[in-house]
Design an enzyme around this catalytic site. Structure first.
Site, PDB file in Angstrom:
ATOM      1  N   GLY A  24      20.263  37.781  28.922  1.00  0.00           N
ATOM      2  CA  GLY A  24      21.281  38.728  29.414  1.00  0.00           C
ATOM      3  C   GLY A  24      21.710  39.728  28.356  1.00  0.00           C
ATOM      4  CB  ALA A  26      20.184  44.632  29.794  1.00  0.00           C
ATOM      5  N   GLY A  28      26.835  44.500  28.109  1.00  0.00           N
ATOM      6  CA  GLY A  28      27.978  43.601  27.963  1.00  0.00           C
ATOM      7  C   GLY A  28      27.962  42.807  26.670  1.00  0.00           C
ATOM      8  CG  ASP A  48      19.466  41.693  31.472  1.00  0.00           C
ATOM      9  OD1 ASP A  48      20.461  41.558  30.729  1.00  0.00           O
ATOM     10  OD2 ASP A  48      19.552  41.859  32.717  1.00  0.00           O
ATOM     11  CG  ASP A  76      15.861  35.621  38.093  1.00  0.00           C
ATOM     12  OD1 ASP A  76      16.721  34.904  37.531  1.00  0.00           O
ATOM     13  OD2 ASP A  76      15.864  35.849  39.316  1.00  0.00           O
ATOM     14  CE1 TYR A 163      31.358  33.477  35.563  1.00  0.00           C
ATOM     15  CE2 TYR A 163      33.555  32.657  35.050  1.00  0.00           C
ATOM     16  CZ  TYR A 163      32.425  33.373  34.687  1.00  0.00           C
ATOM     17  OH  TYR A 163      32.371  33.975  33.453  1.00  0.00           O
ATOM     18  CE  LYS A 167      30.288  31.296  32.691  1.00  0.00           C
ATOM     19  NZ  LYS A 167      29.211  31.742  31.797  1.00  0.00           N
ATOM     20  CB  VAL A 203      35.263  43.171  34.493  1.00  0.00           C
ATOM     21  CG1 VAL A 203      36.700  43.375  34.936  1.00  0.00           C
ATOM     22  CG2 VAL A 203      35.202  41.904  33.644  1.00  0.00           C
TER      23      VAL A 203
HETATM   24  N1  LIG Z   1      33.227  39.581  31.258  1.00  0.00           N
HETATM   25  C1  LIG Z   1      34.082  38.597  31.072  1.00  0.00           C
HETATM   26  O1  LIG Z   1      35.299  38.769  31.216  1.00  0.00           O
HETATM   27  C2  LIG Z   1      33.609  37.250  30.638  1.00  0.00           C
HETATM   28  C3  LIG Z   1      32.281  36.913  30.649  1.00  0.00           C
HETATM   29  N2  LIG Z   1      31.905  35.657  30.223  1.00  0.00           N
HETATM   30  C4  LIG Z   1      30.491  35.282  30.197  1.00  0.00           C
HETATM   31  O2  LIG Z   1      29.828  36.130  29.276  1.00  0.00           O
HETATM   32  C5  LIG Z   1      28.443  36.192  29.624  1.00  0.00           C
HETATM   33  C6  LIG Z   1      27.997  37.634  29.612  1.00  0.00           C
HETATM   34  O3  LIG Z   1      28.640  38.314  30.656  1.00  0.00           O
HETATM   35  P1  LIG Z   1      29.117  39.834  30.590  1.00  0.00           P
HETATM   36  O4  LIG Z   1      28.619  40.477  29.384  1.00  0.00           O
HETATM   37  O5  LIG Z   1      30.537  39.844  30.878  1.00  0.00           O
HETATM   38  O6  LIG Z   1      28.399  40.366  31.912  1.00  0.00           O
HETATM   39  P2  LIG Z   1      27.422  41.595  32.185  1.00  0.00           P
HETATM   40  O7  LIG Z   1      27.229  41.590  33.666  1.00  0.00           O
HETATM   41  O8  LIG Z   1      27.914  42.801  31.530  1.00  0.00           O
HETATM   42  O9  LIG Z   1      26.077  41.134  31.445  1.00  0.00           O
HETATM   43  C7  LIG Z   1      25.343  40.027  31.871  1.00  0.00           C
HETATM   44  C8  LIG Z   1      23.874  40.329  31.759  1.00  0.00           C
HETATM   45  O10 LIG Z   1      23.163  39.178  32.228  1.00  0.00           O
HETATM   46  C9  LIG Z   1      22.107  39.640  33.032  1.00  0.00           C
HETATM   47  N3  LIG Z   1      21.701  38.614  34.000  1.00  0.00           N
HETATM   48  C10 LIG Z   1      22.391  38.198  35.090  1.00  0.00           C
HETATM   49  N4  LIG Z   1      21.662  37.320  35.773  1.00  0.00           N
HETATM   50  C11 LIG Z   1      20.499  37.162  35.098  1.00  0.00           C
HETATM   51  C12 LIG Z   1      19.344  36.392  35.331  1.00  0.00           C
HETATM   52  N5  LIG Z   1      19.207  35.611  36.415  1.00  0.00           N
HETATM   53  N6  LIG Z   1      18.328  36.470  34.442  1.00  0.00           N
HETATM   54  C13 LIG Z   1      18.439  37.275  33.355  1.00  0.00           C
HETATM   55  N7  LIG Z   1      19.499  38.053  33.096  1.00  0.00           N
HETATM   56  C14 LIG Z   1      20.527  37.984  33.966  1.00  0.00           C
HETATM   57  C15 LIG Z   1      22.645  40.873  33.734  1.00  0.00           C
HETATM   58  O11 LIG Z   1      21.613  41.704  34.243  1.00  0.00           O
HETATM   59  C16 LIG Z   1      23.440  41.504  32.634  1.00  0.00           C
HETATM   60  O12 LIG Z   1      22.682  42.431  31.889  1.00  0.00           O
HETATM   61  C17 LIG Z   1      28.320  35.498  30.988  1.00  0.00           C
HETATM   62  O13 LIG Z   1      27.844  34.187  30.810  1.00  0.00           O
HETATM   63  C18 LIG Z   1      29.749  35.473  31.488  1.00  0.00           C
HETATM   64  O14 LIG Z   1      29.973  34.415  32.398  1.00  0.00           O
HETATM   65  C19 LIG Z   1      32.789  34.741  29.759  1.00  0.00           C
HETATM   66  C20 LIG Z   1      34.107  35.035  29.736  1.00  0.00           C
HETATM   67  C21 LIG Z   1      34.627  36.303  30.138  1.00  0.00           C
HETATM   68  C1  LIG Z   2      37.294  36.752  40.178  1.00  0.00           C
HETATM   69  C2  LIG Z   2      38.056  37.211  38.999  1.00  0.00           C
HETATM   70  C3  LIG Z   2      37.354  38.284  38.267  1.00  0.00           C
HETATM   71  C4  LIG Z   2      37.734  38.243  36.876  1.00  0.00           C
HETATM   72  C5  LIG Z   2      36.995  39.239  36.048  1.00  0.00           C
HETATM   73  C6  LIG Z   2      35.537  39.026  35.953  1.00  0.00           C
HETATM   74  C7  LIG Z   2      34.939  38.161  35.120  1.00  0.00           C
HETATM   75  C8  LIG Z   2      35.613  37.234  34.269  1.00  0.00           C
HETATM   76  C9  LIG Z   2      34.905  36.222  33.745  1.00  0.00           C
HETATM   77  C10 LIG Z   2      35.485  35.190  32.943  1.00  0.00           C
HETATM   78  O1  LIG Z   2      34.790  34.244  32.588  1.00  0.00           O
HETATM   79  C11 LIG Z   2      36.899  35.307  32.503  1.00  0.00           C
HETATM   80  C12 LIG Z   2      37.500  34.011  32.230  1.00  0.00           C
HETATM   81  C13 LIG Z   2      38.312  33.439  33.055  1.00  0.00           C
HETATM   82  C14 LIG Z   2      38.970  34.173  34.137  1.00  0.00           C
HETATM   83  C15 LIG Z   2      38.418  33.887  35.477  1.00  0.00           C
HETATM   84  C16 LIG Z   2      39.112  34.316  36.514  1.00  0.00           C
HETATM   85  C17 LIG Z   2      40.382  35.075  36.372  1.00  0.00           C
HETATM   86  C18 LIG Z   2      41.327  34.764  37.445  1.00  0.00           C
HETATM   87  C19 LIG Z   2      42.751  34.902  36.994  1.00  0.00           C
HETATM   88  C20 LIG Z   2      43.263  33.681  36.341  1.00  0.00           C
HETATM   89  O2  LIG Z   2      43.545  32.688  37.035  1.00  0.00           O
HETATM   90  O3  LIG Z   2      43.387  33.666  35.118  1.00  0.00           O
END
Ligand SMILES: NC(=O)C1=CN([C@@H]2O[C@H](COP(=O)(O)OP(=O)(O)OC[C@H]3O[C@@H](n4cnc5c(N)ncnc54)[C@H](O)[C@@H]3O)[C@@H](O)[C@H]2O)C=CC1
Ligand SMILES: CCCCC/C=C\C=C\C(=O)C/C=C\C/C=C\CCCC(=O)O
Length: 279
Positions: A24, A26, A28, A48, A76, A163, A167, A203
Protein backbone atom coordinates in the site's frame (compact mmCIF):
# COMPACT_ATOMS: atom_id res chain seq x y z
CA UNK A 1 36.71 14.27 42.57
CA UNK A 2 35.17 11.55 40.46
CA UNK A 3 32.35 12.66 38.28
CA UNK A 4 29.30 10.46 38.18
CA UNK A 5 28.90 9.79 34.52
CA UNK A 6 25.97 7.66 33.49
CA UNK A 7 26.34 7.14 29.80
CA UNK A 8 23.76 5.09 28.00
CA UNK A 9 24.73 4.05 24.52
CA UNK A 10 21.77 3.11 22.41
CA UNK A 11 22.59 1.37 19.16
CA UNK A 12 19.76 1.94 16.74
CA UNK A 13 18.95 -0.18 13.72
CA UNK A 14 20.75 1.36 10.74
CA UNK A 15 18.32 1.49 7.84
CA UNK A 16 21.01 2.34 5.25
CA UNK A 17 21.11 -0.25 2.44
CA UNK A 18 18.45 -2.33 4.18
CA UNK A 19 15.89 -4.00 1.89
CA UNK A 20 12.28 -3.01 2.64
CA UNK A 21 9.05 -4.63 1.45
CA UNK A 22 5.94 -2.48 1.99
CA UNK A 23 2.30 -2.87 0.96
CA UNK A 24 0.00 0.00 0.00
CA UNK A 25 2.84 2.40 -0.84
CA UNK A 26 1.23 4.39 -3.64
CA UNK A 27 -0.22 7.06 -1.34
CA UNK A 28 -1.04 8.04 2.23
CA UNK A 29 0.94 6.61 5.14
CA UNK A 30 2.60 3.93 2.99
CA UNK A 31 4.05 6.52 0.67
CA UNK A 32 5.18 8.60 3.68
CA UNK A 33 7.08 5.61 5.09
CA UNK A 34 8.67 4.84 1.70
CA UNK A 35 9.92 8.44 1.38
CA UNK A 36 11.34 8.46 4.92
CA UNK A 37 13.17 5.17 4.43
CA UNK A 38 14.59 6.29 1.08
CA UNK A 39 15.83 9.50 2.70
CA UNK A 40 17.68 7.29 5.22
CA UNK A 41 19.36 5.24 2.51
CA UNK A 42 17.15 2.15 2.47
CA UNK A 43 16.08 0.34 -0.70
CA UNK A 44 12.34 -0.05 -1.00
CA UNK A 45 10.13 -2.42 -2.98
CA UNK A 46 6.48 -1.43 -2.62
CA UNK A 47 3.26 -2.87 -3.96
CA UNK A 48 -0.21 -1.45 -4.43
CA UNK A 49 -3.45 -2.41 -6.14
CA UNK A 50 -3.70 1.12 -7.56
CA UNK A 51 -1.49 0.65 -10.61
CA UNK A 52 -1.60 4.20 -11.99
CA UNK A 53 -0.82 5.83 -8.67
CA UNK A 54 1.85 3.25 -7.89
CA UNK A 55 3.63 3.86 -11.20
CA UNK A 56 3.45 7.63 -10.75
CA UNK A 57 4.89 7.36 -7.24
CA UNK A 58 7.70 5.12 -8.50
CA UNK A 59 8.64 7.57 -11.26
CA UNK A 60 8.60 10.53 -8.87
CA UNK A 61 10.68 8.79 -6.22
CA UNK A 62 13.15 7.29 -8.71
CA UNK A 63 13.76 10.79 -10.07
CA UNK A 64 14.45 12.05 -6.56
CA UNK A 65 16.35 9.10 -5.02
CA UNK A 66 17.62 7.01 -7.95
CA UNK A 67 16.29 4.29 -10.22
CA UNK A 68 18.07 1.53 -8.29
CA UNK A 69 16.60 2.20 -4.83
CA UNK A 70 12.83 2.20 -5.28
CA UNK A 71 10.69 -0.35 -7.11
CA UNK A 72 6.95 -0.74 -7.60
CA UNK A 73 5.02 -3.86 -8.51
CA UNK A 74 1.22 -3.90 -8.91
CA UNK A 75 -0.36 -6.46 -6.57
CA UNK A 76 -3.63 -7.04 -4.78
CA UNK A 77 -2.49 -8.33 -1.40
CA UNK A 78 -5.89 -9.86 -0.65
CA UNK A 79 -4.84 -12.42 -3.29
CA UNK A 80 -2.32 -14.87 -1.83
CA UNK A 81 -0.63 -15.68 -5.14
CA UNK A 82 -0.10 -12.03 -6.11
CA UNK A 83 1.16 -11.21 -2.64
CA UNK A 84 3.68 -14.07 -2.56
CA UNK A 85 4.86 -13.35 -6.12
CA UNK A 86 5.47 -9.71 -5.14
CA UNK A 87 7.38 -10.67 -1.99
CA UNK A 88 9.54 -13.11 -3.99
CA UNK A 89 10.19 -10.38 -6.58
CA UNK A 90 11.27 -8.03 -3.77
CA UNK A 91 13.77 -10.60 -2.49
CA UNK A 92 15.27 -11.17 -5.93
CA UNK A 93 15.38 -7.43 -6.71
CA UNK A 94 16.80 -6.29 -3.36
CA UNK A 95 18.89 -9.36 -2.52
CA UNK A 96 17.27 -9.59 0.93
CA UNK A 97 14.38 -8.07 2.86
CA UNK A 98 15.12 -7.04 6.47
CA UNK A 99 12.18 -4.69 7.06
CA UNK A 100 8.60 -5.66 6.20
CA UNK A 101 5.81 -3.12 6.60
CA UNK A 102 2.29 -4.51 6.21
CA UNK A 103 0.43 -1.26 5.65
CA UNK A 104 -2.27 -1.75 2.98
CA UNK A 105 -5.73 -1.23 4.41
CA UNK A 106 -9.30 -0.33 3.51
CA UNK A 107 -12.40 0.94 5.30
CA UNK A 108 -15.58 -0.41 3.67
CA UNK A 109 -18.18 -1.71 6.13
CA UNK A 110 -20.40 -2.87 3.25
CA UNK A 111 -17.60 -5.28 2.14
CA UNK A 112 -16.58 -6.87 5.43
CA UNK A 113 -15.01 -9.96 3.85
CA UNK A 114 -12.72 -7.79 1.75
CA UNK A 115 -11.90 -5.66 4.81
CA UNK A 116 -10.78 -8.76 6.70
CA UNK A 117 -8.86 -10.11 3.69
CA UNK A 118 -6.88 -6.89 3.22
CA UNK A 119 -6.51 -5.54 6.75
CA UNK A 120 -5.98 -8.82 8.60
CA UNK A 121 -5.32 -11.51 5.95
CA UNK A 122 -2.60 -9.64 4.10
CA UNK A 123 -0.90 -8.64 7.36
CA UNK A 124 -0.83 -12.26 8.51
CA UNK A 125 0.37 -13.58 5.15
CA UNK A 126 2.92 -10.80 4.73
CA UNK A 127 4.29 -11.44 8.23
CA UNK A 128 4.63 -15.17 7.63
CA UNK A 129 6.34 -14.64 4.25
CA UNK A 130 8.74 -12.19 5.89
CA UNK A 131 9.43 -14.44 8.89
CA UNK A 132 10.24 -17.40 6.67
CA UNK A 133 12.66 -15.30 4.60
CA UNK A 134 14.25 -13.35 7.47
CA UNK A 135 14.69 -15.98 10.16
CA UNK A 136 18.33 -16.47 11.13
CA UNK A 137 17.86 -20.11 12.06
CA UNK A 138 17.00 -20.82 8.40
CA UNK A 139 19.77 -18.76 6.80
CA UNK A 140 18.17 -15.30 6.90
CA UNK A 141 19.52 -12.08 8.39
CA UNK A 142 16.82 -11.40 11.01
CA UNK A 143 14.77 -8.23 10.77
CA UNK A 144 11.65 -6.41 11.81
CA UNK A 145 7.98 -6.70 10.86
CA UNK A 146 5.81 -3.62 11.36
CA UNK A 147 2.07 -4.23 11.15
CA UNK A 148 0.01 -1.08 10.69
CA UNK A 149 -3.11 -1.39 12.83
CA UNK A 150 -5.04 1.60 14.21
CA UNK A 151 -6.46 3.08 17.39
CA UNK A 152 -9.45 0.99 16.31
CA UNK A 153 -7.32 -2.03 17.30
CA UNK A 154 -7.41 -0.89 20.93
CA UNK A 155 -10.99 0.30 21.40
CA UNK A 156 -14.41 -0.68 20.11
CA UNK A 157 -15.62 1.65 17.32
CA UNK A 158 -19.37 1.44 16.80
CA UNK A 159 -19.12 3.23 13.47
CA UNK A 160 -16.92 0.58 11.78
CA UNK A 161 -17.16 -2.86 13.47
CA UNK A 162 -15.60 -4.91 10.65
CA UNK A 163 -12.66 -2.51 10.30
CA UNK A 164 -12.25 -2.63 14.09
CA UNK A 165 -12.34 -6.44 14.11
CA UNK A 166 -9.68 -6.58 11.38
CA UNK A 167 -7.39 -4.28 13.37
CA UNK A 168 -7.90 -6.19 16.64
CA UNK A 169 -6.84 -9.31 14.71
CA UNK A 170 -3.56 -7.64 13.72
CA UNK A 171 -2.70 -6.89 17.36
CA UNK A 172 -3.55 -10.42 18.50
CA UNK A 173 -1.48 -12.03 15.75
CA UNK A 174 1.53 -9.74 16.04
CA UNK A 175 1.88 -9.76 19.83
CA UNK A 176 1.38 -13.53 19.95
CA UNK A 177 4.24 -14.08 17.51
CA UNK A 178 6.38 -11.66 19.51
CA UNK A 179 6.13 -14.07 22.46
CA UNK A 180 7.32 -17.03 20.40
CA UNK A 181 9.92 -18.97 22.41
CA UNK A 182 12.15 -19.29 19.30
CA UNK A 183 12.61 -15.53 19.13
CA UNK A 184 16.28 -15.69 20.10
CA UNK A 185 16.99 -18.14 17.27
CA UNK A 186 14.97 -16.51 14.49
CA UNK A 187 15.92 -12.89 15.33
CA UNK A 188 12.78 -11.32 13.88
CA UNK A 189 11.06 -8.51 15.83
CA UNK A 190 7.29 -7.93 15.74
CA UNK A 191 5.69 -4.50 16.20
CA UNK A 192 2.26 -2.88 15.80
CA UNK A 193 1.45 0.73 15.03
CA UNK A 194 -1.85 2.19 16.27
CA UNK A 195 -2.43 5.69 14.86
CA UNK A 196 -5.43 7.93 15.34
CA UNK A 197 -7.06 9.41 12.23
CA UNK A 198 -4.81 11.20 9.72
CA UNK A 199 -5.61 12.76 6.34
CA UNK A 200 -5.27 10.20 3.54
CA UNK A 201 -7.16 8.50 0.73
CA UNK A 202 -8.98 6.48 3.41
CA UNK A 203 -10.56 9.60 4.85
CA UNK A 204 -12.26 10.28 1.55
CA UNK A 205 -15.89 10.11 2.65
CA UNK A 206 -17.00 9.00 -0.83
CA UNK A 207 -15.07 5.75 -0.32
CA UNK A 208 -16.64 4.74 2.99
CA UNK A 209 -19.48 2.63 1.60
CA UNK A 210 -22.96 3.29 2.99
CA UNK A 211 -21.82 4.89 6.26
CA UNK A 212 -23.53 8.07 7.42
CA UNK A 213 -21.11 10.64 5.99
CA UNK A 214 -22.62 13.68 7.75
CA UNK A 215 -22.11 12.10 11.17
CA UNK A 216 -18.60 11.02 10.24
CA UNK A 217 -17.67 14.46 8.95
CA UNK A 218 -18.89 15.97 12.22
CA UNK A 219 -16.92 13.48 14.33
CA UNK A 220 -13.73 14.00 12.31
CA UNK A 221 -14.06 17.77 12.47
CA UNK A 222 -14.39 17.60 16.26
CA UNK A 223 -11.54 15.10 16.73
CA UNK A 224 -8.93 16.63 14.43
CA UNK A 225 -6.14 14.72 12.67
CA UNK A 226 -2.61 13.64 13.51
CA UNK A 227 -0.01 14.54 10.88
CA UNK A 228 1.26 11.74 8.62
CA UNK A 229 4.81 12.87 9.49
CA UNK A 230 4.09 12.11 13.19
CA UNK A 231 2.83 8.66 12.27
CA UNK A 232 5.89 8.02 10.09
CA UNK A 233 8.11 8.97 13.07
CA UNK A 234 6.19 6.37 15.09
CA UNK A 235 7.13 3.73 12.51
CA UNK A 236 10.78 4.78 12.77
CA UNK A 237 10.64 4.58 16.57
CA UNK A 238 9.38 1.00 16.37
CA UNK A 239 11.95 0.07 13.75
CA UNK A 240 15.04 1.65 15.24
CA UNK A 241 15.42 0.07 18.68
CA UNK A 242 16.92 -3.39 18.07
CA UNK A 243 15.77 -4.59 21.50
CA UNK A 244 12.18 -3.66 20.81
CA UNK A 245 9.79 -6.56 20.24
CA UNK A 246 6.06 -7.09 20.75
CA UNK A 247 5.50 -3.34 20.87
CA UNK A 248 2.19 -1.60 20.42
CA UNK A 249 2.85 2.07 19.69
CA UNK A 250 -0.11 4.43 19.82
CA UNK A 251 0.06 7.78 17.98
CA UNK A 252 -2.69 10.20 18.94
CA UNK A 253 -3.30 13.92 19.17
CA UNK A 254 -3.81 13.81 22.93
CA UNK A 255 -0.88 11.57 23.88
CA UNK A 256 1.60 11.79 20.99
CA UNK A 257 3.60 8.59 20.36
CA UNK A 258 3.58 6.28 23.37
CA UNK A 259 4.02 2.58 23.95
CA UNK A 260 0.95 0.72 25.19
CA UNK A 261 2.91 -2.45 25.64
CA UNK A 262 6.32 -3.72 24.74
CA UNK A 263 8.56 -6.67 25.32
CA UNK A 264 12.23 -5.91 25.49
CA UNK A 265 14.46 -8.57 24.01
CA UNK A 266 17.03 -9.64 26.49
CA UNK A 267 20.32 -10.80 25.01
CA UNK A 268 19.80 -14.32 26.36
CA UNK A 269 16.30 -14.75 25.09
CA UNK A 270 12.88 -13.17 25.32
CA UNK A 271 12.20 -11.19 28.50
CA UNK A 272 8.90 -10.74 30.25
CA UNK A 273 6.31 -8.52 28.64
CA UNK A 274 6.62 -4.95 29.89
CA UNK A 275 3.12 -3.55 30.25
CA UNK A 276 3.56 0.19 29.90
CA UNK A 277 -0.11 1.00 29.97
CA UNK A 278 -3.45 -0.72 30.03
CA UNK A 279 -6.93 0.30 28.95
N1 LIG B 1 -6.10 7.24 7.56
C1 LIG B 1 -6.26 7.01 8.85
O1 LIG B 1 -6.84 7.83 9.58
C2 LIG B 1 -5.70 5.78 9.47
C3 LIG B 1 -5.23 4.74 8.72
N2 LIG B 1 -4.71 3.63 9.36
C4 LIG B 1 -4.17 2.52 8.58
O2 LIG B 1 -3.06 2.99 7.84
C5 LIG B 1 -2.87 2.16 6.70
C6 LIG B 1 -2.67 3.03 5.48
O3 LIG B 1 -3.87 3.71 5.21
P1 LIG B 1 -3.96 5.19 4.63
O4 LIG B 1 -2.65 5.66 4.22
O5 LIG B 1 -4.75 5.96 5.56
O6 LIG B 1 -4.92 4.89 3.38
P2 LIG B 1 -4.79 5.22 1.83
O7 LIG B 1 -6.10 4.78 1.25
O8 LIG B 1 -4.35 6.60 1.63
O9 LIG B 1 -3.62 4.24 1.36
C7 LIG B 1 -3.76 2.85 1.40
C8 LIG B 1 -3.11 2.25 0.18
O10 LIG B 1 -3.30 0.84 0.24
C9 LIG B 1 -3.65 0.40 -1.05
N3 LIG B 1 -4.42 -0.85 -0.99
C10 LIG B 1 -5.69 -1.01 -0.55
N4 LIG B 1 -6.07 -2.27 -0.73
C11 LIG B 1 -5.02 -2.92 -1.28
C12 LIG B 1 -4.82 -4.25 -1.70
N5 LIG B 1 -5.79 -5.18 -1.63
N6 LIG B 1 -3.62 -4.59 -2.22
C13 LIG B 1 -2.64 -3.66 -2.32
N7 LIG B 1 -2.78 -2.37 -1.96
C14 LIG B 1 -3.97 -2.02 -1.43
C15 LIG B 1 -4.48 1.53 -1.63
O11 LIG B 1 -4.56 1.47 -3.05
C16 LIG B 1 -3.75 2.73 -1.13
O12 LIG B 1 -2.76 3.17 -2.03
C17 LIG B 1 -4.10 1.24 6.64
O13 LIG B 1 -3.78 -0.02 7.16
C18 LIG B 1 -5.10 1.95 7.54
O14 LIG B 1 -6.04 1.06 8.09
C19 LIG B 1 -4.62 3.53 10.71
C20 LIG B 1 -5.08 4.54 11.48
C21 LIG B 1 -5.63 5.74 10.95
C1 LIG C 1 -15.93 5.46 9.62
C2 LIG C 1 -15.11 6.52 10.23
C3 LIG C 1 -14.16 7.11 9.27
C4 LIG C 1 -13.00 7.60 9.99
C5 LIG C 1 -11.95 8.13 9.07
C6 LIG C 1 -11.32 7.13 8.18
C7 LIG C 1 -10.34 6.29 8.54
C8 LIG C 1 -9.81 6.15 9.85
C9 LIG C 1 -9.08 5.06 10.13
C10 LIG C 1 -8.57 4.76 11.43
O1 LIG C 1 -7.99 3.69 11.62
C11 LIG C 1 -8.68 5.78 12.51
C12 LIG C 1 -8.66 5.17 13.83
C13 LIG C 1 -9.74 5.02 14.53
C14 LIG C 1 -10.97 5.74 14.23
C15 LIG C 1 -12.02 4.91 13.61
C16 LIG C 1 -13.23 5.42 13.54
C17 LIG C 1 -13.56 6.79 14.02
C18 LIG C 1 -14.91 6.86 14.58
C19 LIG C 1 -15.01 7.90 15.66
C20 LIG C 1 -14.61 7.39 16.99
O2 LIG C 1 -15.38 6.62 17.60
O3 LIG C 1 -13.52 7.71 17.45
Amino acid sequence: MLEDINTVIVIVMDTRDKGVFLTGGAQGLGRGIVVKLLSLGAKVFFVDVDVERGKATQVELQTQYGADVVFFQPADVSDGEQHKAAFDAAVSTLGAVEICVNNAGIMAEDKWEKVLAVNAGSHIRGSLLALEHMRRDRGGRGGVIINVASLAALYPKSICPSYTASKHAVIGFTTSWAMNPDHKDHGVRWCCLCPATFQSGMVDLKRLGDLDTDTIAEILQKQGFVEISQVVEGVMKLMRDPDNNGAILEVSLEKGARYRRRQVVDRDGVSDLVVVDTY
